[in-house]
Design an enzyme around this catalytic site. Sequence first.
Site, mmCIF file in Angstrom:
data_model
loop_
_atom_site.group_PDB
_atom_site.id
_atom_site.type_symbol
_atom_site.label_atom_id
_atom_site.label_comp_id
_atom_site.label_asym_id
_atom_site.label_seq_id
_atom_site.Cartn_x
_atom_site.Cartn_y
_atom_site.Cartn_z
ATOM 1 N N ARG A 118 1.014 -1.418 -0.269
ATOM 2 C CA ARG A 118 0.277 -0.203 -0.054
ATOM 3 C C ARG A 118 1.286 1.206 -0.307
ATOM 4 O O ARG A 118 2.151 1.445 0.361
ATOM 5 C CB ARG A 118 -1.076 0.012 1.389
ATOM 6 C CG ARG A 118 -1.786 1.547 1.459
ATOM 7 C CD ARG A 118 -3.495 1.052 0.325
ATOM 8 N NE ARG A 118 -4.619 2.043 1.066
ATOM 9 C CZ ARG A 118 -4.909 2.383 0.198
ATOM 10 N NH1 ARG A 118 -4.806 2.008 -1.286
ATOM 11 N NH2 ARG A 118 -5.418 2.840 0.609
ATOM 12 N N THR A 427 -9.438 0.139 -10.059
ATOM 13 C CA THR A 427 -8.356 -0.589 -9.344
ATOM 14 C C THR A 427 -9.081 -1.922 -10.286
ATOM 15 O O THR A 427 -9.257 -2.093 -11.395
ATOM 16 C CB THR A 427 -8.730 -0.924 -8.263
ATOM 17 O OG1 THR A 427 -8.655 0.231 -6.918
ATOM 18 C CG2 THR A 427 -7.917 -1.601 -7.684
ATOM 19 N N THR A 445 -3.458 -0.814 -7.284
ATOM 20 C CA THR A 445 -4.605 0.409 -7.810
ATOM 21 C C THR A 445 -3.655 1.067 -8.130
ATOM 22 O O THR A 445 -2.805 1.935 -7.739
ATOM 23 C CB THR A 445 -5.723 0.436 -6.594
ATOM 24 O OG1 THR A 445 -6.613 1.726 -6.931
ATOM 25 C CG2 THR A 445 -5.176 0.958 -5.675
ATOM 26 N N GLU A 466 -3.729 7.843 -3.788
ATOM 27 C CA GLU A 466 -4.384 6.567 -2.800
ATOM 28 C C GLU A 466 -4.216 7.889 -1.470
ATOM 29 O O GLU A 466 -5.296 7.498 -0.729
ATOM 30 C CB GLU A 466 -3.539 5.852 -2.969
ATOM 31 C CG GLU A 466 -3.017 4.997 -2.716
ATOM 32 C CD GLU A 466 -4.757 4.166 -3.553
ATOM 33 O OE1 GLU A 466 -5.801 3.823 -3.325
ATOM 34 O OE2 GLU A 466 -3.636 3.903 -4.374
ATOM 35 N N ASP A 469 -7.465 8.860 0.244
ATOM 36 C CA ASP A 469 -8.470 7.598 0.801
ATOM 37 C C ASP A 469 -8.296 7.270 2.511
ATOM 38 O O ASP A 469 -9.601 6.987 3.150
ATOM 39 C CB ASP A 469 -8.270 6.334 0.859
ATOM 40 C CG ASP A 469 -8.484 5.654 -0.508
ATOM 41 O OD1 ASP A 469 -9.136 6.070 -1.328
ATOM 42 O OD2 ASP A 469 -8.067 4.247 -1.096
ATOM 43 N N SER A 490 -8.513 0.663 2.806
ATOM 44 C CA SER A 490 -8.118 0.296 1.483
ATOM 45 C C SER A 490 -9.355 -0.976 1.777
ATOM 46 O O SER A 490 -9.639 -1.487 2.794
ATOM 47 C CB SER A 490 -6.953 -0.316 1.390
ATOM 48 O OG SER A 490 -7.492 -1.002 -0.284
ATOM 49 N N SER A 491 -10.168 -0.657 0.799
ATOM 50 C CA SER A 491 -11.056 -2.187 0.433
ATOM 51 C C SER A 491 -10.760 -3.178 -0.877
ATOM 52 O O SER A 491 -11.611 -4.238 -0.172
ATOM 53 C CB SER A 491 -11.994 -1.429 0.709
ATOM 54 O OG SER A 491 -12.761 -0.474 0.709
ATOM 55 N N GLY A 511 -12.849 -2.047 -7.869
ATOM 56 C CA GLY A 511 -14.780 -1.343 -7.304
ATOM 57 C C GLY A 511 -14.077 -0.140 -6.192
ATOM 58 O O GLY A 511 -15.464 0.162 -5.616
#
EC number: 2.3.2.2
Length: 612
Positions: A118, A427, A445, A466, A469, A490-491, A511
């Site tokens: 990440r 993503t 992503t 990013e 987020d 993050s998801s 998504g």
Amino acid sequence: MSARVTCSVRHRTLACLVAVGVTASLTTVTQSTAAATARSPARTPVAVGSGGAVSSVDPEATAIGLEVLRRGGNATDAAVATAAALGVTEPYSAGIGGGGFFVHYDAKTGEVETIDGRETAPKAMPREAFLDPTTGEPYPLFPDMVTSGAAVGVPGTPATWDAALREWGTYSLSQALRPAIHLARRGFVVDEEFRKQTLDNAERFSAISSTAEVFLPGGDAPEVGAVFRNPDLARTYAELGHRGVDWFYTGSVADEIVETVRNPPLSGKTELPVPPGHMTAEDLAAYEVSWPEPTRHDYRGHEVVGMGPSSSGGTTVGETLNILERFDLASMGGEKALHHYIEAASLAYADRARYLGDDRFVDVPTEELLSDDFAAERACALDPTAAAPKPVAAGNADGDYDPSCFPGRAPGEDVVVDRPDTEGPSTTHLSVVDRWGNVVAYTLTIEQTGGSGITVPGRGFLLNNELTDFSHVYDPDDPNRIEGGKRPRSSMAPTIVFDDGRPWLVLGSPGGSTIITTVTQTLVNRIDLGMDLPTALAAPRAAPRNTATVSAEPDFRATFGDALSAYGHEFTTSEEIGAAAAIEILPDGTLQAVAEPERRGGGDAKVVHPHR
């Protein structure tokens, strides 16, 4: 701006371009399909066979991954090669300017390990990064902060590729990048989705001179049927492979990234503010991937293994399924099962907002969130006959549970947590299984479609945005509050499901915050509702995220909307939710690779040895 050249398409190589006197940055070139060597490969949503399989959103990338498997590479080699190719063909969704999460199963040891690649906030990122200094109010998210250096986190993708290959691969980074280098030079045929995404971002892209030069050649998006080449990216990949990942984080390109973030190359053609960022060379040099423990939980006899914090994917998918396990969905079918899915997901999203963040900075109660007792208590808040008013309250993940209740009663709930979810939807995901049974689920992503909109000059790749987020207003009680050196929540939910100790299903999706619901609904369709994998993946989707209305695709609303409205659910329409890529290992060992048939223009699934 690069000069036009007269090399033939067949010989439009780097050497030829240099020979005819191109001294400026090599930028993207487009040619008509008739004149080009690139072709538009067919998309196959389902493939069945043996010897290994790859599923992704793009046929060029899937073909590259499959060729690696054919040549004896393993799942990690193929995953990195596929991801690098997606950086060419899906540059608005992923690339070396972004980050992601890599889940790996080793067939020899039976171990699952994960890499958190990440993006990370610069150390000097202030709490007020998303506040307008003139008003003290948050910037409008779109487009003021989406298109900005302030939104760029330290990229983790190159470090992820290097770490994965060193730990599990047989290819060097240079070998894994070669097919993508060739693809970037040769080019790919522009489809309607690529042109649409470019046009949707035309204002943002035109604000940045280096981005407009690459992605808006001649001032317009490439036409459908044109061949899109990115020799700048080919050269960057080649240098990355030759010099190694340290070059990206401490070498000359690191200085170029920092300069671009702190002084975005504005074109002066728009009024977008494009605030500068806070990244330093020290931030890049300090970047490291982490190796978190995967999340694990049982669902109806299957072990579901996913990604731990800083992703909320594993815990939220897991909690939703654990709540649903208290109910016999298979006996319900149809809208009643979907009502339970919507309510369970809403409860899990409430807990996600309350507890999930980067666990190096906040105490995430992962074990409690995935416990059966917590799920049993949370299931008490699910009324089988009616939708609860949204947002619902978060639960107390404190280890002191009272699951001896009946549906409809909600004991011991905490305050409602209603924080806007700003995670971008763009993503990409890929799934790989090799001939030896190794498995990779990899989601990566650059955040928003087109990321920050900022291309590193001469390098051919977009930087992420990013950091949007993070929650935009600093709240000391928010686990996703802005902090320097922190990774935003993050998801992303790359997932491997085991049956009797063996890999059975690998899947994931893009998504944004709908990734969690896409993975969960696909698993419910497959495990509870009796669908085969192609049907489960293609079925219409809804994305309940503890909001007043549920996002749903048009087909979902047409099929189930009226019946679910009778429960009290309200819907808004989302044209597409997710774009999953999955592989199922059938009982006889045959591989069934499945990609989206239509969403995002359709994905592509291939196997090494197809069966009739």
